[in-house]
Design a protein around this motif. Structure first.
Motif: not given
Length: 381
Positions: A162-174, A306-311
């Motif tokens: 859900a991050s604004r950075f996901w389009p960039l993160i998904r191309g990295r070693n995540f 997103p993230g906050s609800r994960y636990p």
């Protein structure tokens, strides 16, 4: 400049004794790896002028740089990038915590050391013209750091996707790795006043935690013996506290208690004093306090972020409600207050298995060891 070498240097703006989810995570990783035999340094800003510039805390060498000025939640510490870069180049790995306005400057200074970036949350500030400019600039530095990282970590897939950075993160070693959370069982109910429902919040007293909506939700509960316990720092808070707004919401409700900042055993006692935990955030990510409440057997309500609800969603140990919705929040609190003990115990065991500090450190150590090995292999060729 320090002349020691390290296995891992952790870069973070605020560090111990400042309290936030980000600093808790950074400290948990740093001290956890030090306890496993790694030589660890932390580089941070001297957010409090009374703090030493050089210190050793929990087996970790802590280096701080003086602060020239503050801009909202950020600090301006001119020597910070140079010191961080120096420590990075004398380390096997460099671990940077985002968001961080200096992140873009640190990356070239750290070369050729592998960098692991942890994205805690997308930058957020209450809306204003200045805050939009600050968030835009911080976003740019985060993107620069992610592009040059050997690996990127976030607390969950839910947060990262859900991050604004996901389009960039998904191309990295995540790799998704939850923060190291403490098992805080065994506290005494020192903050409990009656046998009636006790609802709790623990965290910084700031706008993005949504505490005013919790107060409004609690005021829908008619029981005069019920209590709302609000714990957390409201003094030296980056960006400023909204305590005055919360006190205005409380008005004449004598059932609400503002406990201030809690540490150590006080936190254990807080969880032992409540029946339902709440994290009604309007912005944020993984809530360590939320996970620790679940690990103590306290069912929890949080907002559908997103993230906050994960636990809660990953364990089923609580309820998720829309942000800024006191009616839904009150209904979820009332429902969880009636849940049977055996259900709580079963869910608590699952939460401890998922969020324990040991499980988090195991995952971090695998990632760090792999990256360190690859870097050593490249140097040997």
């Amino acid at each position: 400049m320090p002349d020691k070498s390290y296995d891992l240097t952790v870069a973070v703006t605020y560090y111990e004794p400042y309290v936030s989810g980000l600093t808790h995570t950074a400290r948990g990783i740093a001290e956890g790896m030090a306890n496993r035999g790694w030589r660890v340094a932390v580089v941070a800003a001297q957010h409090d002028p009374d703090l030493p510039l050089r210190d050793t805390v929990g087996g970790v060498d802590v280096y701080r740089t003086p602060v020239l000025m503050r801009v909202s939640r950020a600090v301006v510490a001119p020597r910070y990038p140079l010191l961080a870069g120096h420590l990075a180049r004398h380390s096997a790995l460099f671990h940077i915590n985002l968001p961080m306005p200096e992140a873009g400057l640190l990356m070239p200074l750290a070369r050729p050391v592998p960098v692991v970036s942890r994205l805690h949350t997308d930058p957020y500030l209450p809306p204003s013209r200045l805050s939009r400019m600050f968030v835009h600039a911080t976003d740019a530095t985060a993107r620069a750091a992610i592009r040059r990282s050997a690996a990127v970590v976030a607390s969950s897939d839910d947060q990262a996707h859900a991050s604004r950075f996901w389009p960039l993160i998904r191309g990295r070693n995540f790799t998704p790795i939850t923060p190291p959370c403490l098992d805080r069982r065994g506290g005494q109910p020192r903050y409990r006043e009656t046998r009636a429902l006790h609802v709790g919040f623990l965290g910084r007293i700031v706008e993005d935690k949504g505490i005013r909506y919790l107060v409004r939700a609690f005021q829908r509960i008619a029981d005069p013996d019920a209590r709302l316990l609000i714990a957390g720092n409201y003094h030296a808070v980056a960006g400023g506290s909204n305590l005055a707004d919360i006190q205005a919401e409380i008005e004449r409700d004598s059932r609400v208690r503002i406990l201030g900042e809690l540490r150590g055993r006080e936190v254990d006692d807080f969880y032992a004093s409540i029946d339902v935990f709440t994290l009604p955030a309007v912005a944020g990510s993984f809530g360590i306090v939320l996970a620790e409440a679940l690990m103590c057997g306290v069912p929890s309500v949080t907002t559908d972020l997103p993230g906050s609800r994960y636990p809660v969603t990953s364990t089923g140990f609580g309820r998720v409600v829309p942000p800024r919705d006191p009616k839904a929040l009150a209904g979820a609190i009332a429902e969880l207050a009636t849940m049977p003990r055996d259900w709580r115990e079963q869910k608590a065991r699952a939460a401890r298995a998922r969020f324990s500090a040991a499980a988090s450190l195991d995952a971090h150590e695998v990632l760090f060891t792999t990256l360190r090995g690859r870097a050593a292999g490249r140097r040997d060729r």
